[in-house]
Design an enzyme around this catalytic site. Sequence first.
Site, mmCIF file in Angstrom:
data_model
loop_
_atom_site.group_PDB
_atom_site.id
_atom_site.type_symbol
_atom_site.label_atom_id
_atom_site.label_comp_id
_atom_site.label_asym_id
_atom_site.label_seq_id
_atom_site.Cartn_x
_atom_site.Cartn_y
_atom_site.Cartn_z
ATOM 1 N N GLY A 1 19.464 -8.979 -24.279
ATOM 2 C CA GLY A 1 20.239 -7.841 -23.805
ATOM 3 C C GLY A 1 20.690 -7.050 -25.028
ATOM 4 C CE LYS A 2 19.431 -0.850 -28.341
ATOM 5 N NZ LYS A 2 19.476 -1.338 -29.693
ATOM 6 C CB ILE A 3 25.225 -7.299 -25.327
ATOM 7 C CG1 ILE A 3 24.463 -7.540 -24.011
ATOM 8 C CG2 ILE A 3 26.725 -7.486 -25.159
ATOM 9 C CD1 ILE A 3 24.540 -8.916 -23.454
#
Length: 308
Positions: A157-159
């Site tokens: 995830g691009k968190i």
Amino acid sequence: MADLPNYAFFEGKIVPYSEAKVSVLTHALNYGTAAFGGIRAYWNESEKQLFIFRTADHYRRFLNSTKLLLMELGHSVESLTETTIELLRTENYHCDVYIRPLAYKADEGIGVKLHGLRDALSIVSFPYTRMIANDTNGHITISSWRRVDDNMIPARGKISGAYANSAAAKSDAVRAGFDEAIVLNQDGHISEGSAMNFFIVKDGVLITPPSTDNILEGITRRTVIELARQEMGMKVEERPLDRTEVYLADEMFLTGTAAQISAATRIDYRTVGSGAMGPVVSRLRILFDEAVRGNLPQYRCWNTPVYV
Ligand code: PMP
């Protein structure tokens, strides 16, 4: 610094950029509870057209990132694409552009959790060309920082919160005189760069860490794998990569929406390959540049036109 946008998609509509503001108590600002995307659109001068690159793939990953944060945006890949097109048309760009969608926990107040909070979406864009000053013979270093693990903050995830890890690795590398950091997993295998995926070439084979090694599943990475297989007939291996395999590689390079395809020729003062940008990465850079601008008919499905 990049030019600032004129407009933003904010709270459900396109507004002047100066009106797209959040409070200091915003949950995401305090706890890193946001997910973002990084997309590019490329200007094609001969067609007088702006093409967004692999929009659906980017927004699929974006929505997956929001899912990991228990978000309900009420948006689909299609509606996000439509909104992005509308924003770019409003800006009326005739140049290369960077697009930054952000999904964030918008409540104001304290309390660490993911559930029961309001989720909000913003999208901004700005003119953009290159991020990496040295993209042909970079000197990279193995960072003393380790990559976040899937059971800490999932790297697929691009968190937002996870980028404190990336930022630490990048700043230490740059302040020590290197161009970029490579972070290892907890098990000591190569994961990726601060905001790029990593590849080596060895004996004509392209090798990159697998999605299970705490990498972000990069759209540029996927593109490079497809171009290498389809256009260059190369064998591609997605497998765990040892640090010393990199020292002994023929070529190495980093890929990302901001970084594009950036060749590195030294790692921790060791010369890799011939010490100059190699033939595989050189060819991939040319193919990639043609693909993103809509000049390769066989990959035209990757290019979303902005103007009618
Ligand atoms: N890894 C990380 C940690 C990143 O932030 C990025 C940039 N989005 C990448 C890899 C490359 O991904 P992409 O090619 O989709 O931009």
